[in-house]
Enzyme design. Structure first.
Site, short mmCIF file in Angstrom:
data_model
loop_
_atom_site.label_atom_id
_atom_site.label_comp_id
_atom_site.label_asym_id
_atom_site.label_seq_id
_atom_site.Cartn_x
_atom_site.Cartn_y
_atom_site.Cartn_z
N GLU A 172 -17.73 3.29 5.72
CA GLU A 172 -18.92 3.76 6.11
C GLU A 172 -19.71 3.77 4.96
O GLU A 172 -21.07 3.75 4.99
CB GLU A 172 -18.63 5.28 6.62
N ARG A 197 4.82 -18.77 1.40
CA ARG A 197 4.51 -19.87 0.55
C ARG A 197 3.64 -20.75 1.54
O ARG A 197 2.94 -21.82 1.23
CB ARG A 197 5.87 -20.68 0.23
N HIS A 257 -14.80 3.99 1.17
CA HIS A 257 -14.63 3.53 2.69
C HIS A 257 -15.77 2.66 3.31
O HIS A 257 -16.55 2.41 2.83
CB HIS A 257 -14.51 4.77 3.62
#
Length: 299
Positions: free
Chosen positions: A53, A207, A51
């Site tokens: 943190e 695209r 994560h």
């Protein structure tokens, strides 16, 4: 701009780098500050990975500097074991004294204690709104148990979505076409009904901008679509041939990890979504041209 807003803005920029790679989990950015200076930064880079943190803390060169530092994070740190251990415990163990969050995590509400050993503050105002908006897909999936649903409509100036007998008519400009492909790249899935496929034989991929194709969800309860249709060009497709309500389908999609769906409907599917209360965001492109006849669409 206050100091807290300044550093949260930096965390917000980092969070956006995660994009669809972290879906259906939230995009999160984190900044570690000591004595008014940034000593570490990080963001959630990929689903199942560390994560924000943790990445921010690991980027700090001198771990002793973490003692008494402040962490700015766009979303409340997790307190539960998931694919990774709780960030809340890791932050506390590393000595960070203050955590400033841009938004609350509804998934953490039952785990949040009245008195936490770690000081956590939540910002308000425009910066908090931006942090909330960033993860509207995630918040919808957690609170409503279904994906966030964006509906894109293109129509003529006189209110038609297609020509006679469903004949396709191109209503959008080149710039708008790029915007639509950007929407496709931002969502995990794209959904259309069988009439759209039979009349248009659409590609439904990305695209015109950089990005990955979303999962193609094709509603085809009568199993009318030929296997040679472009939507079946590879395995990135969910062909729904059994009968189920739209609410049942959305619950199933959330269960399998789909947090956002872009729907490009014809009139029938649009009105079914509207009746079921399954439109979170409506994007309408209205052309300047009039075609005078065709499939009418009343918004």
């Amino acid at each position: 701009m206050t100091t807290d807003v300044k550093f949260m803005s930096q965390a917000l920029k980092l969070a956006r780098l995660g994009g669809r790679a972290v879906a259906p989990n939230p995009m999160v950015g984190a900044v570690v500050v000591k004595d008014g200076k940034v000593i570490g930064t990080g963001y959630h880079q990929i689903f199942g990975g560390p994560h924000a943190e943790v990445n921010a803390i690991q980027s700090v060169k001198r771990k002793a500097d973490l003692e008494g530092a402040t962490m700015y994070v766009t979303l409340e740190p997790c307190r539960h074991f998931g694919k990774t251990p709780p960030c809340f415990d890791f932050i506390k163990v590393m000595g960070i004294g203050r955590v400033v969050c841009g938004s609350e995590d509804p998934f953490q509400s039952k785990l949040r204690k009245t008195k936490d050993e770690l000081q956590i503050e939540f910002l308000n105002g425009p910066i908090a709104t931006q942090c909330q908006e960033l993860n509207k897909f995630y918040f919808t999936r957690i609170t409503k148990k279904r994906p966030y649903i964006t509906v894109k409509i293109a129509m003529s100036a006189d209110g038609f979505a297609a020509g006679p007998d469903g004949r396709p008519v191109h209503f959008t400009t080149a710039k708008q076409d790029r915007e639509v492909h950007k929407l496709r790249a931002e969502h995990q899935a794209i959904m259309v009904g069988s009439n759209t496929v039979l009349n248009d034989n659409p590609h439904l991929g990305v695209r015109l901008v950089k990005g990955e194709d979303p999962l193609r969800i094709i509603l085809d309860s009568k199993n009318r679509i030929p296997k040679k249709a472009k939507v079946f060009r590879n395995n990135n497709v969910l062909h729904i041939t059994q009968k189920m309500t739209l609410k049942q389908l959305m619950t199933y999609l959330a269960f399998i990890g789909i947090g956002s769906v872009l729907v490009e409907p014809g009139p029938t599917l649009y009105h079914s979504l509207k009746k079921a209360g399954l439109i979170d965001e409506l994007v309408v492109y209205r052309s300047k041209k009039k075609i005078k006849q065709g499939l009418k669409l009343v918004l």
